[in-house]
Design a protein around this motif. Structure first.
Motif, PDB file in Angstrom:
ATOM      1  N   ASN A 194       0.854  -1.198   0.000  1.00 34.95           N
ATOM      2  CA  ASN A 194       0.000   0.000   0.000  1.00 34.95           C
ATOM      3  C   ASN A 194       0.884   1.239   0.000  1.00 34.95           C
ATOM      4  O   ASN A 194       1.195   1.791   1.033  1.00 34.95           O
ATOM      5  CB  ASN A 194      -0.896   0.010   1.246  1.00 34.95           C
ATOM      6  CG  ASN A 194      -1.725  -1.240   1.332  1.00 34.95           C
ATOM      7  OD1 ASN A 194      -2.287  -1.670   0.347  1.00 34.95           O
ATOM      8  ND2 ASN A 194      -1.777  -1.833   2.508  1.00 34.95           N
ATOM      9  N   ILE A 226      -1.134  10.648   0.915  1.00 33.40           N
ATOM     10  CA  ILE A 226      -1.387   9.741   2.018  1.00 33.40           C
ATOM     11  C   ILE A 226      -0.330   8.646   1.976  1.00 33.40           C
ATOM     12  O   ILE A 226      -0.100   8.031   0.932  1.00 33.40           O
ATOM     13  CB  ILE A 226      -2.804   9.142   1.894  1.00 33.40           C
ATOM     14  CG1 ILE A 226      -3.846  10.267   1.978  1.00 33.40           C
ATOM     15  CG2 ILE A 226      -3.043   8.074   2.951  1.00 33.40           C
ATOM     16  CD1 ILE A 226      -5.241   9.849   1.588  1.00 33.40           C
ATOM     17  N   LEU A 279      -2.904   3.348   2.783  1.00 33.94           N
ATOM     18  CA  LEU A 279      -4.296   3.032   3.098  1.00 33.94           C
ATOM     19  C   LEU A 279      -4.409   1.532   3.302  1.00 33.94           C
ATOM     20  O   LEU A 279      -3.898   0.757   2.495  1.00 33.94           O
ATOM     21  CB  LEU A 279      -5.233   3.445   1.962  1.00 33.94           C
ATOM     22  CG  LEU A 279      -5.656   4.897   1.887  1.00 33.94           C
ATOM     23  CD1 LEU A 279      -6.540   5.123   0.667  1.00 33.94           C
ATOM     24  CD2 LEU A 279      -6.370   5.364   3.129  1.00 33.94           C
ATOM     25  N   LEU A 305      -6.219   4.929   7.435  1.00 30.61           N
ATOM     26  CA  LEU A 305      -5.347   5.827   6.708  1.00 30.61           C
ATOM     27  C   LEU A 305      -4.115   5.929   7.613  1.00 30.61           C
ATOM     28  O   LEU A 305      -4.249   6.276   8.787  1.00 30.61           O
ATOM     29  CB  LEU A 305      -6.022   7.193   6.559  1.00 30.61           C
ATOM     30  CG  LEU A 305      -5.194   8.302   5.932  1.00 30.61           C
ATOM     31  CD1 LEU A 305      -6.112   9.279   5.239  1.00 30.61           C
ATOM     32  CD2 LEU A 305      -4.339   9.026   6.950  1.00 30.61           C
ATOM     33  N   LEU A 358     -10.905  12.279   2.385  1.00 33.36           N
ATOM     34  CA  LEU A 358     -11.440  10.973   1.997  1.00 33.36           C
ATOM     35  C   LEU A 358     -12.953  10.920   2.215  1.00 33.36           C
ATOM     36  O   LEU A 358     -13.685  10.402   1.371  1.00 33.36           O
ATOM     37  CB  LEU A 358     -10.764   9.851   2.785  1.00 33.36           C
ATOM     38  CG  LEU A 358      -9.316   9.525   2.426  1.00 33.36           C
ATOM     39  CD1 LEU A 358      -8.787   8.409   3.318  1.00 33.36           C
ATOM     40  CD2 LEU A 358      -9.164   9.161   0.964  1.00 33.36           C
ATOM     41  N   LYS A 366     -12.502   6.133   6.815  1.00 32.54           N
ATOM     42  CA  LYS A 366     -11.406   5.403   7.458  1.00 32.54           C
ATOM     43  C   LYS A 366     -11.156   5.995   8.836  1.00 32.54           C
ATOM     44  O   LYS A 366     -11.600   7.100   9.147  1.00 32.54           O
ATOM     45  CB  LYS A 366     -10.104   5.523   6.641  1.00 32.54           C
ATOM     46  CG  LYS A 366     -10.174   4.994   5.237  1.00 32.54           C
ATOM     47  CD  LYS A 366     -10.005   3.521   5.200  1.00 32.54           C
ATOM     48  CE  LYS A 366      -9.991   3.039   3.752  1.00 32.54           C
ATOM     49  NZ  LYS A 366     -10.014   1.619   3.662  1.00 32.54           N
TER      50      LYS A 366
END
Length: 164
Positions: free
Chosen positions: A50, A60, A63, A68, A92, A99
């Motif tokens: 990720n 970011i 995730l 997050l 988001l 999240k």
């Protein structure tokens, strides 16, 4: 300029630095701390499936199914990082993605990580929008605010500028 994570972070750290950075006076390319942060992000990216995700004007770190994740090299200014993560969670949420936030601090001299969790709720969302508004007003001022010269200033990439 739209408010991003860096500007949120600087708002809680130093408003002079915030103004300078937002007004394209960038002195961070020579900063050892900035280089260390970039290397940590690269190492973290290599270890993970990720990798960093860019959405509009925010980046970011990672995730996962539930979180997050923001990775920092130190927990020296957790308040600033907390609001940075809240901004990302808000962005988001605007896209229909919900999240929780997870902040991982990779301490230089320690083997283990410190982890903090945060959630975007009505109270901190309202405060976040106030902070964003304050940042936008600050950026639009013709001159930066006067520096406060605190203990952490000596390590700042903008330190020399503050004496001009």
């Amino acid at each position: 300029m739209r408010v991003n994570g860096t500007l949120i972070n600087y708002y809680f750290f130093c408003k002079t630095k915030l103004w300078l950075h937002a007004n394209r006076i960038n002195l961070e390319d020579n900063s050892e701390d900035v280089r260390i942060g970039r290397v940590l992000h690269e190492i973290n990216e290599e270890k993970s499936d990720n990798t960093e995700i860019e959405i509009e004007n925010i980046k970011i770190d990672k995730l996962t199914k539930d979180y997050l994740v923001e990775v920092k090299k130190s927990d020296s200014d957790i308040e600033a990082v907390k609001w940075q993560v809240l901004l990302y969670l808000y962005k988001l949420k605007q896209k229909g993605i919900f999240k929780k936030g997870k902040i991982e601090f990779i301490e230089k001299k320690k083997q283990s990580k410190k982890i903090h969790y945060i959630e975007l709720d009505e109270v901190n969302e309202k405060e976040l929008l106030k902070v964003v508004s304050d940042i936008e007003k600050l950026i639009d001022k013709p001159k930066p605010p006067k520096p406060k010269f605190e203990r952490h200033c000596r390590k700042c990439a903008y330190y020399e500028y503050c004496f001009i």
